[in-house]
Scaffold this motif. Structure first.
Motif, PDB file in Angstrom:
ATOM      1  N   GLU A  47     -36.967  62.337  10.220  1.00  0.00           N
ATOM      2  CA  GLU A  47     -36.445  62.819   8.929  1.00  0.00           C
ATOM      3  C   GLU A  47     -37.485  62.701   7.828  1.00  0.00           C
ATOM      4  N   TRP A  48     -37.473  63.703   6.942  1.00  0.00           N
ATOM      5  CA  TRP A  48     -38.273  63.686   5.720  1.00  0.00           C
ATOM      6  C   TRP A  48     -37.289  63.832   4.555  1.00  0.00           C
ATOM      7  N   ALA A  49     -37.190  62.827   3.706  1.00  0.00           N
ATOM      8  CA  ALA A  49     -36.200  62.831   2.637  1.00  0.00           C
ATOM      9  C   ALA A  49     -36.883  62.914   1.277  1.00  0.00           C
ATOM     10  N   PHE A  50     -36.458  63.894   0.480  1.00  0.00           N
ATOM     11  CA  PHE A  50     -36.908  64.055  -0.895  1.00  0.00           C
ATOM     12  C   PHE A  50     -35.677  64.077  -1.790  1.00  0.00           C
ATOM     13  N   SER A  51     -35.895  64.021  -3.091  1.00  0.00           N
ATOM     14  CA  SER A  51     -34.751  64.004  -3.996  1.00  0.00           C
ATOM     15  C   SER A  51     -34.007  65.335  -3.989  1.00  0.00           C
ATOM     16  N   ASP A  52     -34.702  66.420  -3.652  1.00  0.00           N
ATOM     17  CA  ASP A  52     -34.080  67.740  -3.690  1.00  0.00           C
ATOM     18  C   ASP A  52     -34.020  68.423  -2.332  1.00  0.00           C
ATOM     19  N   LEU A  53     -34.509  67.775  -1.269  1.00  0.00           N
ATOM     20  CA  LEU A  53     -34.563  68.418   0.036  1.00  0.00           C
ATOM     21  C   LEU A  53     -34.507  67.368   1.139  1.00  0.00           C
ATOM     22  N   THR A  92     -30.305  69.454  23.454  1.00  0.00           N
ATOM     23  CA  THR A  92     -30.343  70.222  22.212  1.00  0.00           C
ATOM     24  C   THR A  92     -31.535  69.797  21.366  1.00  0.00           C
ATOM     25  N   VAL A  93     -32.265  70.776  20.892  1.00  0.00           N
ATOM     26  CA  VAL A  93     -33.358  70.552  19.944  1.00  0.00           C
ATOM     27  C   VAL A  93     -32.986  71.277  18.659  1.00  0.00           C
ATOM     28  N   GLY A  94     -33.068  70.587  17.546  1.00  0.00           N
ATOM     29  CA  GLY A  94     -32.683  71.197  16.275  1.00  0.00           C
ATOM     30  C   GLY A  94     -33.666  70.888  15.176  1.00  0.00           C
ATOM     31  N   GLU A  95     -33.846  71.851  14.300  1.00  0.00           N
ATOM     32  CA  GLU A  95     -34.612  71.627  13.068  1.00  0.00           C
ATOM     33  C   GLU A  95     -33.788  72.191  11.924  1.00  0.00           C
ATOM     34  N   ARG A  96     -33.700  71.430  10.840  1.00  0.00           N
ATOM     35  CA  ARG A  96     -32.876  71.833   9.706  1.00  0.00           C
ATOM     36  C   ARG A  96     -33.562  71.450   8.408  1.00  0.00           C
ATOM     37  N   VAL A  97     -33.426  72.326   7.416  1.00  0.00           N
ATOM     38  CA  VAL A  97     -33.949  72.095   6.071  1.00  0.00           C
ATOM     39  C   VAL A  97     -32.810  72.390   5.115  1.00  0.00           C
ATOM     40  N   GLU A  98     -32.458  71.434   4.250  1.00  0.00           N
ATOM     41  CA  GLU A  98     -31.272  71.599   3.424  1.00  0.00           C
ATOM     42  C   GLU A  98     -31.354  70.795   2.143  1.00  0.00           C
ATOM     43  N   VAL A  99     -30.567  71.214   1.167  1.00  0.00           N
ATOM     44  CA  VAL A  99     -30.352  70.403  -0.023  1.00  0.00           C
ATOM     45  C   VAL A  99     -29.398  69.284   0.363  1.00  0.00           C
ATOM     46  N   PRO A 100     -29.682  68.030   0.013  1.00  0.00           N
ATOM     47  CA  PRO A 100     -28.796  66.931   0.423  1.00  0.00           C
ATOM     48  C   PRO A 100     -27.353  67.161   0.011  1.00  0.00           C
ATOM     49  N   PRO A 101     -26.397  66.741   0.820  1.00  0.00           N
ATOM     50  CA  PRO A 101     -24.973  66.913   0.481  1.00  0.00           C
ATOM     51  C   PRO A 101     -24.641  66.320  -0.884  1.00  0.00           C
ATOM     52  N   GLY A 102     -23.835  67.043  -1.661  1.00  0.00           N
ATOM     53  CA  GLY A 102     -23.404  66.576  -2.976  1.00  0.00           C
ATOM     54  C   GLY A 102     -24.342  66.944  -4.106  1.00  0.00           C
ATOM     55  N   ILE A 103     -25.582  67.320  -3.775  1.00  0.00           N
ATOM     56  CA  ILE A 103     -26.549  67.708  -4.798  1.00  0.00           C
ATOM     57  C   ILE A 103     -26.386  69.196  -5.096  1.00  0.00           C
ATOM     58  N   ARG A 104     -26.567  69.596  -6.333  1.00  0.00           N
ATOM     59  CA  ARG A 104     -26.425  71.001  -6.701  1.00  0.00           C
ATOM     60  C   ARG A 104     -27.348  71.847  -5.824  1.00  0.00           C
TER      61      ARG A 104
END
Length: 334
Positions: free
Chosen positions: A243-249, A263-275
């Motif tokens: 995991e790579w965690a940023f304030s906006d990603l 299963t192999v997965g890659e995901r890029v997202e805005v953290p839950p609850g953040i605009r």
């Protein structure tokens, strides 16, 4: 004339005389308070009709202080910027077959098919009303306006944002609603052979390490190593996640075996609850959808530091961005 004591009682029972004349009638029971968003209660058909569609409310928060992600593009999409129409255009450009698989869209599709069946039956002179009462009812889960634009059977060679080992899986774009920007993009694929699945996972980890620097979280367990005969045994139900965690990603790469499938997965997202537009706060819109070319492994070490160190703050001044579009008023999820 002698009147028996039983006469008044008998007259009351027969309606021949007024009983309790002059007494005020009992006060009616107070009506129960009705909540504006409450659904009618009751068993059987009594509680199924007149049900009001539950409302939905978003409670987004601004990103917390801390390093911002240097890159917010992945899989040809810009997280926090692109809209549903952009995902649809992307799917057409890449030759993908996609559709909205959210609860709301799935139920509406079922209703559309049922209404068509009823119309065709009526045209043939048949009774088609039976078991069709659910057409006018919506569940609380359907109040969620989320859009899940899913592209199953996407081959890795169709995603040209970066080279990937051969695979086939689901490309997914998630929007909080049709009016909100892209929150989540992921590519999840499955394999039966542990060796290529492990190589796929390691390839994705190496790519995101080149883009974002050392991960903020690594698997608690060592990755499986090849046995003397070259075979690889991936333990069942053990989630290897980087995991790579940023304030906006938030960026995640995972490897998970369940029974015979891996299963192999890659995901890029805005953290839950953040605009959902958090990655755009104070940042200019990119010129195109494709991410910048990643540095070659020879020029950047996989262990090189990220563009923003753990203790470094974000840019000193970021202009306030326009808030996301007003969401429909709402109740909680069902």
């Amino acid at each position: 004339m002698v009147i028996s004591p039983r006469t008044p009682a008998l007259a009351c029972l027969l309606g021949l005389a007024a009983c309790g004349a002059g007494e005020a009638p009992p006060a009616p029971a107070p009506a129960p308070a009705v909540q504006p968003t409450a659904a009618p209660t009751g068993s059987g058909l009594a509680g199924l009709f007149g049900r009001k569609q539950p409302e939905w409310r978003f409670d987004f928060k601004d990103p917390r202080p801390g390093p911002r992600a240097p890159v917010t593009a992945a899989m040809h999409a810009e997280v926090g910027l692109h809209r549903v129409a952009d995902a649809e255009a992307l799917a057409a450009r890449l030759g993908l077959t996609c559709g909205d698989t959210s609860i709301r869209a799935s139920m509406e599709g079922r209703r559309k098919a049922e209404r068509k069946r009823i119309e065709e039956a009526r045209a043939r002179g048949e009774d088609a009303v039976t078991a069709a009462s659910w057409l006018d009812r919506k569940s609380k889960r359907e109040a969620n306006p989320q859009v899940r634009f899913s592209c199953p059977k996407t081959r890795s060679e169709q995603l040209t944002d970066r080279p990937r080992p051969p695979s086939e899986g689901r490309l997914l774009f998630v929007f909080d609603s049709a009016e909100h920007p892209l929150r989540h993009v992921s590519y999840q694929r499955t394999a039966k052979d542990p060796a290529p699945a492990l190589a796929d996972y390691q390839d994705a980890v190496a790519h995101y390490t080149r883009v974002y620097g050392p991960p903020t979280r690594v698997p608690a367990r060592e990755l499986p190593a090849p046995a003397p005969d070259g075979t690889i045994d991936i333990p069942v139900a053990t989630n290897f996640e980087t995991e790579w965690a940023f304030s906006d990603l938030l960026v995640k790469v995972s490897l998970l075996r369940y029974a015979s499938l891996i299963t192999v997965g890659e995901r890029v997202e805005v953290p839950p609850g953040i605009r959902p537009d958090a990655p755009r706060l104070g940042k200019p819109a990119p010129a195109d959808a494709d991410p910048p070319a990643a540095p070659s492994p020879s020029s950047v070490s996989p262990t090189s530091p990220p563009p923003l160190a753990a203790g470094q703050s974000a840019a000193p001044s970021r202009p306030a961005a326009t808030p996301p579009p007003a969401a429909p008023t709402a109740a909680t999820a069902g």
